[in-house]
Design a protein around this motif. Sequence first.
Motif, PDB file in Angstrom:
ATOM      1  N   ALA A 164      -9.922 -17.931   0.423  1.00 15.37           N
ATOM      2  CA  ALA A 164      -9.450 -16.550   0.304  1.00 15.37           C
ATOM      3  C   ALA A 164      -8.589 -16.372  -0.943  1.00 15.37           C
ATOM      4  O   ALA A 164      -8.643 -15.336  -1.611  1.00 15.37           O
ATOM      5  N   ALA A 165      -7.784 -17.383  -1.264  1.00 12.64           N
ATOM      6  CA  ALA A 165      -6.931 -17.309  -2.450  1.00 12.64           C
ATOM      7  C   ALA A 165      -7.761 -17.280  -3.731  1.00 12.64           C
ATOM      8  O   ALA A 165      -7.467 -16.530  -4.668  1.00 12.64           O
ATOM      9  N   VAL A 166      -8.815 -18.085  -3.780  1.00 18.05           N
ATOM     10  CA  VAL A 166      -9.708 -18.092  -4.946  1.00 18.05           C
ATOM     11  C   VAL A 166     -10.427 -16.751  -5.053  1.00 18.05           C
ATOM     12  O   VAL A 166     -10.545 -16.167  -6.144  1.00 18.05           O
ATOM     13  N   LEU A 167     -10.907 -16.237  -3.916  1.00 16.31           N
ATOM     14  CA  LEU A 167     -11.623 -14.956  -3.922  1.00 16.31           C
ATOM     15  C   LEU A 167     -10.714 -13.829  -4.406  1.00 16.31           C
ATOM     16  O   LEU A 167     -11.120 -12.984  -5.205  1.00 16.31           O
ATOM     17  N   GLU A 168      -9.481 -13.809  -3.949  1.00 16.21           N
ATOM     18  CA  GLU A 168      -8.533 -12.787  -4.390  1.00 16.21           C
ATOM     19  C   GLU A 168      -8.322 -12.851  -5.897  1.00 16.21           C
ATOM     20  O   GLU A 168      -8.252 -11.821  -6.579  1.00 16.21           O
ATOM     21  N   ALA A 169      -8.223 -14.064  -6.435  1.00 13.27           N
ATOM     22  CA  ALA A 169      -8.018 -14.219  -7.874  1.00 13.27           C
ATOM     23  C   ALA A 169      -9.225 -13.702  -8.661  1.00 13.27           C
ATOM     24  O   ALA A 169      -9.074 -13.100  -9.732  1.00 13.27           O
ATOM     25  N   LEU A 170     -10.432 -13.907  -8.135  1.00 13.84           N
ATOM     26  CA  LEU A 170     -11.636 -13.430  -8.817  1.00 13.84           C
ATOM     27  C   LEU A 170     -11.717 -11.900  -8.771  1.00 13.84           C
ATOM     28  O   LEU A 170     -12.120 -11.267  -9.755  1.00 13.84           O
ATOM     29  N   ILE A 171     -11.332 -11.304  -7.657  1.00 12.78           N
ATOM     30  CA  ILE A 171     -11.322  -9.840  -7.568  1.00 12.78           C
ATOM     31  C   ILE A 171     -10.289  -9.270  -8.529  1.00 12.78           C
ATOM     32  O   ILE A 171     -10.530  -8.257  -9.200  1.00 12.78           O
ATOM     33  N   ASN A 172      -9.139  -9.921  -8.631  1.00 11.12           N
ATOM     34  CA  ASN A 172      -8.123  -9.479  -9.590  1.00 11.12           C
ATOM     35  C   ASN A 172      -8.644  -9.570 -11.022  1.00 11.12           C
ATOM     36  O   ASN A 172      -8.367  -8.695 -11.858  1.00 11.12           O
ATOM     37  N   ALA A 173      -9.395 -10.630 -11.310  1.00  6.91           N
ATOM     38  CA  ALA A 173      -9.978 -10.783 -12.648  1.00  6.91           C
ATOM     39  C   ALA A 173     -10.961  -9.652 -12.933  1.00  6.91           C
ATOM     40  O   ALA A 173     -11.031  -9.145 -14.070  1.00  6.91           O
ATOM     41  N   ALA A 174     -11.703  -9.240 -11.912  1.00  4.67           N
ATOM     42  CA  ALA A 174     -12.645  -8.128 -12.089  1.00  4.67           C
ATOM     43  C   ALA A 174     -11.889  -6.832 -12.391  1.00  4.67           C
ATOM     44  O   ALA A 174     -12.317  -6.038 -13.235  1.00  4.67           O
ATOM     45  N   ARG A 175     -10.786  -6.615 -11.700  1.00  5.84           N
ATOM     46  CA  ARG A 175      -9.978  -5.421 -11.974  1.00  5.84           C
ATOM     47  C   ARG A 175      -9.486  -5.421 -13.422  1.00  5.84           C
ATOM     48  O   ARG A 175      -9.478  -4.391 -14.097  1.00  5.84           O
ATOM     49  N   GLU A 176      -9.036  -6.588 -13.871  1.00  4.01           N
ATOM     50  CA  GLU A 176      -8.515  -6.691 -15.234  1.00  4.01           C
ATOM     51  C   GLU A 176      -9.594  -6.373 -16.267  1.00  4.01           C
ATOM     52  O   GLU A 176      -9.292  -5.924 -17.379  1.00  4.01           O
ATOM     53  N   GLN A 177     -10.860  -6.590 -15.892  1.00  2.58           N
ATOM     54  CA  GLN A 177     -11.973  -6.265 -16.786  1.00  2.58           C
ATOM     55  C   GLN A 177     -12.412  -4.809 -16.651  1.00  2.58           C
ATOM     56  O   GLN A 177     -13.328  -4.364 -17.339  1.00  2.58           O
ATOM     57  N   GLY A 178     -11.772  -4.078 -15.742  1.00  2.00           N
ATOM     58  CA  GLY A 178     -12.140  -2.685 -15.540  1.00  2.00           C
ATOM     59  C   GLY A 178     -13.333  -2.475 -14.639  1.00  2.00           C
ATOM     60  O   GLY A 178     -13.895  -1.368 -14.589  1.00  2.00           O
ATOM     61  N   LEU A 179     -13.736  -3.500 -13.889  1.00  2.00           N
ATOM     62  CA  LEU A 179     -14.894  -3.387 -12.997  1.00  2.00           C
ATOM     63  C   LEU A 179     -14.486  -2.676 -11.705  1.00  2.00           C
ATOM     64  O   LEU A 179     -13.499  -3.039 -11.074  1.00  2.00           O
ATOM     65  N   GLU A 180     -15.251  -1.663 -11.314  1.00  2.00           N
ATOM     66  CA  GLU A 180     -14.933  -0.913 -10.108  1.00  2.00           C
ATOM     67  C   GLU A 180     -15.503  -1.561  -8.853  1.00  2.00           C
ATOM     68  O   GLU A 180     -15.017  -1.301  -7.747  1.00  2.00           O
ATOM     69  N   THR A 181     -16.536  -2.383  -9.002  1.00  2.90           N
ATOM     70  CA  THR A 181     -17.112  -3.071  -7.850  1.00  2.90           C
ATOM     71  C   THR A 181     -17.418  -4.521  -8.220  1.00  2.90           C
ATOM     72  O   THR A 181     -17.612  -4.853  -9.396  1.00  2.90           O
ATOM     73  N   VAL A 182     -17.458  -5.361  -7.206  1.00  2.00           N
ATOM     74  CA  VAL A 182     -17.938  -6.740  -7.345  1.00  2.00           C
ATOM     75  C   VAL A 182     -18.957  -6.981  -6.251  1.00  2.00           C
ATOM     76  O   VAL A 182     -18.969  -6.300  -5.216  1.00  2.00           O
ATOM     77  N   TYR A 183     -19.832  -7.945  -6.464  1.00  2.00           N
ATOM     78  CA  TYR A 183     -20.844  -8.262  -5.464  1.00  2.00           C
ATOM     79  C   TYR A 183     -21.075  -9.768  -5.445  1.00  2.00           C
ATOM     80  O   TYR A 183     -20.631 -10.509  -6.351  1.00  2.00           O
ATOM     81  N   LEU A 184     -21.755 -10.234  -4.423  1.00  3.74           N
ATOM     82  CA  LEU A 184     -22.027 -11.662  -4.299  1.00  3.74           C
ATOM     83  C   LEU A 184     -23.198 -11.886  -3.359  1.00  3.74           C
ATOM     84  O   LEU A 184     -23.617 -10.984  -2.622  1.00  3.74           O
ATOM     85  N   HIS A 185     -23.734 -13.088  -3.404  1.00  2.00           N
ATOM     86  CA  HIS A 185     -24.747 -13.532  -2.451  1.00  2.00           C
ATOM     87  C   HIS A 185     -24.074 -14.557  -1.545  1.00  2.00           C
ATOM     88  O   HIS A 185     -23.857 -15.697  -1.936  1.00  2.00           O
ATOM     89  N   ALA A 186     -23.713 -14.102  -0.342  1.00  2.00           N
ATOM     90  CA  ALA A 186     -22.969 -14.964   0.578  1.00  2.00           C
ATOM     91  C   ALA A 186     -23.924 -15.797   1.412  1.00  2.00           C
ATOM     92  O   ALA A 186     -24.933 -15.284   1.922  1.00  2.00           O
ATOM     93  N   GLN A 187     -23.630 -17.092   1.534  1.00  2.00           N
ATOM     94  CA  GLN A 187     -24.359 -17.878   2.516  1.00  2.00           C
ATOM     95  C   GLN A 187     -24.105 -17.237   3.879  1.00  2.00           C
ATOM     96  O   GLN A 187     -22.983 -16.858   4.200  1.00  2.00           O
ATOM     97  N   GLN A 188     -25.153 -17.097   4.688  1.00  2.00           N
ATOM     98  CA  GLN A 188     -25.046 -16.251   5.873  1.00  2.00           C
ATOM     99  C   GLN A 188     -23.957 -16.716   6.838  1.00  2.00           C
ATOM    100  O   GLN A 188     -23.282 -15.896   7.467  1.00  2.00           O
ATOM    101  N   HIS A 189     -23.728 -18.026   6.906  1.00  2.00           N
ATOM    102  CA  HIS A 189     -22.686 -18.516   7.808  1.00  2.00           C
ATOM    103  C   HIS A 189     -21.290 -18.116   7.333  1.00  2.00           C
ATOM    104  O   HIS A 189     -20.327 -18.139   8.111  1.00  2.00           O
TER     105      HIS A 189
END
Length: 307
Positions: free
Chosen positions: A89-114
């Motif tokens: 969760a800490a790594v994911l939060e940091a990546l979302i923050n990085a997206a904000r810093e780039q001005g990205l309004e959305t992020v997406y991913l391919h999650a393993q179903q589990h």
Amino acid sequence: MSSEPTQELDVHTAAWDQQQDTLRALRETVFILEQGVPRDIEWDGQDATAVHVLGTLQGEPVACGRLLPGGKIGRMAVLAPHRGRGYGAAVLEALINAAREQGLETVYLHAQQHAADFYARAGFVPEGEPFTEAGISHVAMRRDTGLGKVYGNGIAYPEPFTRWAVALCRNASREICILSHDLDHRVFDDSELATALSALARRAPQSRVRILVSDYRPMIQRGHRLLALARRLPSSIILQQLNEHPDWKGETLVLTDRSGVLCKPAESDKAAFCEPDSRARAERYRDFFEELWRHSGPHIEFRSVPL
């Protein structure tokens, strides 16, 4: 899951040209050796243009993830001995923050179903049907980054206000502040909310939950999950009574860290709003909460009842 106390993860961006050996070793262990992902799929040639996040414990690399220029989050990996401690969760939060810093309004991913539930708790919503990628079942998921936008407006009280409160508190990393006239049982005497507050309080020594109420009598008379938590964990879950204050009009607030706000104005049960990541608005409400906190104090009824 280890029974050892959870250490705080040091999460930081990592330059691929300087730390690729470390990042490759982590991903080799998790994806190629553990999950059997083919090397030609794992090493897809996109790492040089990605933002990489590395999580370390006392200098030891244990977790990583990356953000591609188009907003795709991926290569989320936590070494097996360190899972179940909130490091992903800490790594994911940091990546979302990085997206904000780039001005990205959305992020997406391919999650393993589990792991879809893990991403859902972080605000990601499934898109389309499950599919197979590298021999593993996945689901596409997406979420807004915030960038100061209101996520929810005109939220009804007590539902779905309660669900918004639970979601916000689940994503808190350091602090939760709650302001409520009588800690309304319909909203705050909720098992999922109590679990989220308990998890935060136990996560690290500096974690803190502060709860401010005006009328304590209903929770004493009926019993209350959060009162029980405060009695059990008094050093990290602090419950205080608010004396009369001219600036408080009866608003209900849930504040998380330095950026999350869930607010119900006193005059309406249908005008609540939630901003999971708005530092500007959160700062205003945090200042308001701190002012009320200074005019509050402990109450004898909040103490643990001796056996």
